[in-house]
Enzyme design. Structure first.
Site, PDB file in Angstrom:
ATOM      1  N   SER A 266       0.836  -1.197   0.000  1.00  0.00           N
ATOM      2  CA  SER A 266       0.000   0.000   0.000  1.00  0.00           C
ATOM      3  C   SER A 266       0.876   1.254   0.000  1.00  0.00           C
ATOM      4  O   SER A 266       1.705   1.407  -0.893  1.00  0.00           O
ATOM      5  CB  SER A 266      -0.966  -0.040   1.191  1.00  0.00           C
ATOM      6  OG  SER A 266      -2.031   0.860   1.007  1.00  0.00           O
ATOM      7  N   ASP A 382      -8.959  -5.802  -5.613  1.00  0.00           N
ATOM      8  CA  ASP A 382      -8.597  -4.734  -4.681  1.00  0.00           C
ATOM      9  C   ASP A 382      -9.361  -3.482  -5.109  1.00  0.00           C
ATOM     10  O   ASP A 382      -8.996  -2.815  -6.069  1.00  0.00           O
ATOM     11  CB  ASP A 382      -7.083  -4.489  -4.747  1.00  0.00           C
ATOM     12  CG  ASP A 382      -6.616  -3.453  -3.742  1.00  0.00           C
ATOM     13  OD1 ASP A 382      -7.470  -2.781  -3.122  1.00  0.00           O
ATOM     14  OD2 ASP A 382      -5.392  -3.303  -3.577  1.00  0.00           O
ATOM     15  N   HIS A 413      -7.107  -6.141  -1.123  1.00  0.00           N
ATOM     16  CA  HIS A 413      -5.946  -5.279  -0.928  1.00  0.00           C
ATOM     17  C   HIS A 413      -4.795  -6.022  -0.258  1.00  0.00           C
ATOM     18  O   HIS A 413      -4.977  -6.748   0.704  1.00  0.00           O
ATOM     19  CB  HIS A 413      -6.354  -4.080  -0.069  1.00  0.00           C
ATOM     20  CG  HIS A 413      -5.311  -3.016   0.017  1.00  0.00           C
ATOM     21  ND1 HIS A 413      -4.697  -2.473  -1.091  1.00  0.00           N
ATOM     22  CD2 HIS A 413      -4.763  -2.383   1.087  1.00  0.00           C
ATOM     23  CE1 HIS A 413      -3.834  -1.552  -0.716  1.00  0.00           C
ATOM     24  NE2 HIS A 413      -3.852  -1.481   0.594  1.00  0.00           N
TER      25      HIS A 413
END
Length: 661
Positions: A266, A382, A413
């Site tokens: 991320s 995601d 994710h």
């Protein structure tokens, strides 16, 4: 006599001392002593004196020999071990009690907290003992993050209110303060147990304006690229490190080979890409996992104000508040300069247009200096950081001729590649081991029902066998129309009515509703493999000057319940602002009733739609979980003859025809 026989043996064999006999000799000496009176006292003393000297010499020789053995053992350095092209766990590196852990501050080339001094980044180091005791130099695995020292959490009012008309300025939101946590010298323990036992040094750094690092968070600004660059420069002796945040005692990275690999998930996956775009020497390879590669694509979509999935009302300034854990005494300056000036003046939640502010936070625009090898990782489902983020960077890096691979799984994710894949990547590019990784298949995709650790190899992504196939619409509202290969003329128009209170999932399952238009193929008689990007072309009119536009591709019939899987229903999605029908950089109010033509891409995907299913195209307006929520009632009218969708089918039109006939 016994005494003289032992002395004579030692004279003849000065290095052949028999320790067991000596111990027996000492014991017998006390027994024989009373009987030795007739012996010449002088001869006895002489013999004993000689025996004592010989024992001392033998003991000295014994300790010298032991010392030689110890020195020889110490001179054999512990080294990394490689098997099958991968770094293996080394027992001497595995004992965490012997790891050397310390921290420092690396000086950067910028000042973003307004104190007139160059910002310093807080860095921690974890390395094997041999880097200190044996002078062993090793490559580095590096992860940087704005999250290590804590976040603001989801405080009440931190998100923007999305319940307002399009084009209106939203009401002010709450600005929470982050309570910093963490103790020196450890910033994070991530990556350590994986890589230190395999012969790597692991370091972490807090990004600017977070934790004990100086500076201001900018959420994609230049300092977030230059900060990790400075750390890599320090590892290569080109930047200065200090024992304290404000001190002058320097720290050298004498244990580093200078070769660095970065990874993270991320935001932590964004930073490796940010560092790579600087072209810094020493950064050899990166493995970004679900990285945000463009903050515009994260918070906007084709001119539309859009939230990342699961965080309705989030925007770039919200993320700024969420991560701002830096020095409390400098937060006022940062808030005033970055959040309340630069961001407020440029983020533009009114039009959603792409501007210089967003362009400066799009790493695709900065890739020219990049030379690090790229292994990209993402999940096709995601809906937070969507897979378009990884795809656009992967394709550009491939065009640039950089070593590239991509790994996609079917979940949400996060989710790094299998350890073996990462190990081969770092082993080759950081240790220089010729393991053939550059000749491995370019794309690795986890099929729908497979273990995420067992991806299927493909020549590339999208699948080279995929060809664009255009599908046309046939009317059917308010029920269901047809999605077909044949184009029909004189279909006319169909209209939907916006109402955000109905979720996309609800609309896709409805048999009859005027809040969406749904077009479906015949039931598939064979599996259909989609790989790549679907593009929709529409001709539409709005009853108001502004409207949301949402498009989903779905697999029907819809599956619900405990046995449903993340891949069962939604194939891909996309969002756009009809006001940006010409360009994402400039919007214009719509003339009610006037038709406009526009095209835009849906999110990349690779999915096998099983036989027995139908492929559906759903067009609606406000998406409850992603867009703003204007008052219900806006009408969107679609010209069916001028609207189509192009989908990437492995095997092309022939394969799709076979599946439909």
């Amino acid at each position: 006599m016994f005494i003289f026989s032992q002395v004579n043996y030692l004279r003849a064999n000065p290095r052949g001392i028999r320790w067991k006999q000596i111990f027996n000799f000492e014991a017998r000496l006390w027994v024989l002593y009373p009987l030795a009176v007739p012996i010449k006292f002088y001869s006895l003393l002489t013999s004993l004196n000689y025996l004592t000297k010989m024992i001392k010499k033998q003991i000295a020789f014994f300790w010298i020999a032991c010392s030689i053995v110890v020195v020889s053992f110490a001179q054999e350095k512990v080294q990394p071990i490689f098997e099958n092209g991968e770094a293996q766990i080394v027992p001497e590196f595995e004992d965490s009690s012997k790891w050397i852990r310390h921290d420092l501050w690396v000086e950067t080339e910028f000042d973003t907290d307004g104190d007139g001094k160059l910002d310093r980044m807080h860095v921690d180091v974890t390395r094997p003992e041999a880097t200190e005791t044996q002078g062993l130099k090793l490559p580095v695995i590096y992860e940087s993050s704005p999250y290590y020292a804590g976040t603001a959490g989801f405080a009440e009012g931190i998100f923007w209110d999305v319940n307002h008309e399009l084009g209106e300025s939203p009401k002010e939101r709450v600005h929470p303060e982050v309570v910093r946590r963490g103790e020196r010298p450890i910033i994070s323990n991530s990556q350590i147990e994986t890589w230190v036992p395999r012969g790597y040094i692991v370091i972490h750094s807090s990004s600017p304006g977070t934790g004990l690092s100086d500076g201001s968070p900018t959420v994609g600004g230049d300092n977030e690229s230059l900060a990790p660059k400075a750390v890599i420069d320090w590892l290569n002796g080109r930047a200065k490190g200090y024992t304290e945040r404000t001190g002058n005692e320097e720290v050298k990275a004498y244990w580093s080979t200078g070769k660095v690999g970065m990874t993270g998930t991320s935001y932590n996956g964004t930073i490796p890409l940010a560092a790579a775009t600087t072209g810094v020497d020493g950064l050899e390879a990166i493995i970004p996992v679900a990285p945000n590669t463009s903050y515009y694509h994260y918070y906007r979509s084709n001119g539309l104000v859009k939230s990342p999935g699961g965080y309705l009302g989030e925007d770039i300034d919200v993320l700024y508040d969420f991560i701002h854990s830096g020095d409390e005494s400098k937060r006022t300056y940062s808030n005033r300069t970055v959040r309340d000036t630069e961001m407020r003046n440029n983020l533009d939640r009114v039009t959603g247009d792409y501007n210089d502010f967003w362009a400066g936070r799009d790493y695709l625009n900065d890739m020219k200096p990049m030379k690090a090898a790229l292994l990209m990782s993402h999940g096709f489902n995601d809906w937070n950081v969507m897979p378009e983020h990884s795809y656009r960077i992967y394709k550009k890096a491939e065009e640039m001729g950089l070593p590239t691979q991509i790994y996609y799984h079917q979940n949400g994710h996060g989710g790094p590649p299998p350890l073996s894949m990462m190990n081969r990547w770092f082993t080759h590019f950081l240790f220089g081991i010729d393991n053939g990784v550059e000749d491995d298949p370019k794309a690795w995709i986890v099929r729908e029902n497979d273990d995420r650790q067992k991806p299927t190899p493909y020549a590339n992504y999208p699948n080279p066998e995929a060809k664009d196939v255009k599908l046309h619409l046939s009317k059917g509202a308010p029920k269901t129309g047809k999605l077909q290969l044949e184009k029909q003329d004189n279909q006319g128009n169909e209209t939907l009515v916006d109402n955000y209170s109905f979720s996309g999932e609800t609309l896709a399952q409805a048999e009859n509703t005027d809040h969406r238009l749904l077009f479906v193929t015949p039931t598939l008689k064979e599996d259909v493999h989609l790989s790549g990007i679907s593009t929709i072309t529409l001709k539409l009119a709005s009853s108001k000057p502004a409207a949301n536009l949402s498009v989903w591709m779905v697999s029907l019939p819809w599956t619900e319940g405990r046995n449903s899987k993340i891949t069962d229903n939604i194939i891909t999605r996309g969002w756009a602002d009809p006001q940006n029908y010409k360009s994402v950089t400039e919007s214009e109010p719509l003339k009610p009733g006037k038709f406009y033509e526009m095209s835009f891409d849906l999110i990349p995907d690779d999915q096998i739609i099983k036989k027995g299913q139908q492929i559906g195209l759903m067009i609606f307006s406000s998406d409850k979980n992603f867009t703003l929520h204007p008052e219900p009632g806006t009408e969107l009218t679609i010209d069916l003859d001028a609207t189509s969708i192009t989908i990437p089918v492995v095997g092309g039109e022939a394969a799709l025809k076979t599946a439909l006939e």
